[in-house]
Design a protein around this motif. Structure first.
Motif, PDB file in Angstrom:
ATOM      1  N   CYS A 140     161.722  61.185  52.052  1.00  0.00           N
ATOM      2  CA  CYS A 140     161.128  62.413  51.525  1.00  0.00           C
ATOM      3  C   CYS A 140     161.891  62.905  50.308  1.00  0.00           C
TER       4      CYS A 140
ATOM      5  N   VAL B  16     162.679  69.091  51.339  1.00  0.00           N
ATOM      6  CA  VAL B  16     162.642  69.599  52.714  1.00  0.00           C
ATOM      7  C   VAL B  16     161.214  69.876  53.174  1.00  0.00           C
ATOM      8  N   ARG B  17     160.365  70.293  52.268  1.00  0.00           N
ATOM      9  CA  ARG B  17     158.963  70.548  52.629  1.00  0.00           C
ATOM     10  C   ARG B  17     158.314  69.283  53.196  1.00  0.00           C
TER      11      ARG B  17
ATOM     12  N   SER C  38     159.474  68.610  56.730  1.00  0.00           N
ATOM     13  CA  SER C  38     158.838  69.477  57.732  1.00  0.00           C
ATOM     14  C   SER C  38     157.507  68.933  58.226  1.00  0.00           C
ATOM     15  N   ARG C  39     156.935  67.976  57.534  1.00  0.00           N
ATOM     16  CA  ARG C  39     155.702  67.326  58.010  1.00  0.00           C
ATOM     17  C   ARG C  39     155.965  66.423  59.214  1.00  0.00           C
TER      18      ARG C  39
ATOM     19  N   ASP D 138     160.246  69.482  63.165  1.00  0.00           N
ATOM     20  CA  ASP D 138     160.440  70.929  63.122  1.00  0.00           C
ATOM     21  C   ASP D 138     161.853  71.204  62.614  1.00  0.00           C
ATOM     22  N   LEU D 139     161.967  71.781  61.444  1.00  0.00           N
ATOM     23  CA  LEU D 139     163.271  72.007  60.827  1.00  0.00           C
ATOM     24  C   LEU D 139     164.174  72.880  61.683  1.00  0.00           C
TER      25      LEU D 139
END
Length: 70
Positions: free
Chosen positions: A39, A42-43, A46-47, A50-51
């Protein structure tokens, strides 16, 4: 750089690939680590996870989350 652990064998590692930052997500399955995704931010992470469930890796956390130490 940094490693964060999550449930179900999830591991997120901050690294540099081709001179660009990357967040690599892997999962421990049957004793083997498999790539889930690389990735850019961070967005994207999150897919996949769960951060709020991620914790910074140290020996105690690796054991608590069932991760194999290197």
């Amino acid at each position: 750089m940094g490693i964060w652990l999550g449930p179900n064998g999830i591991e997120v590692e901050a690294l540099v690939m081709n001179d660009r930052p990357c967040l690599r997500i892997t999962r421990l399955v049957g004793g083997k680590r498999t790539l889930v995704a690389d990735c850019a931010d961070v967005r994207e992470v999150s897919r996949y996870v769960d951060l709020a469930e991620l914790v910074m890796a140290d020996d105690d956390e690796r054991q608590r989350f069932g991760h194999v130490t290197a």
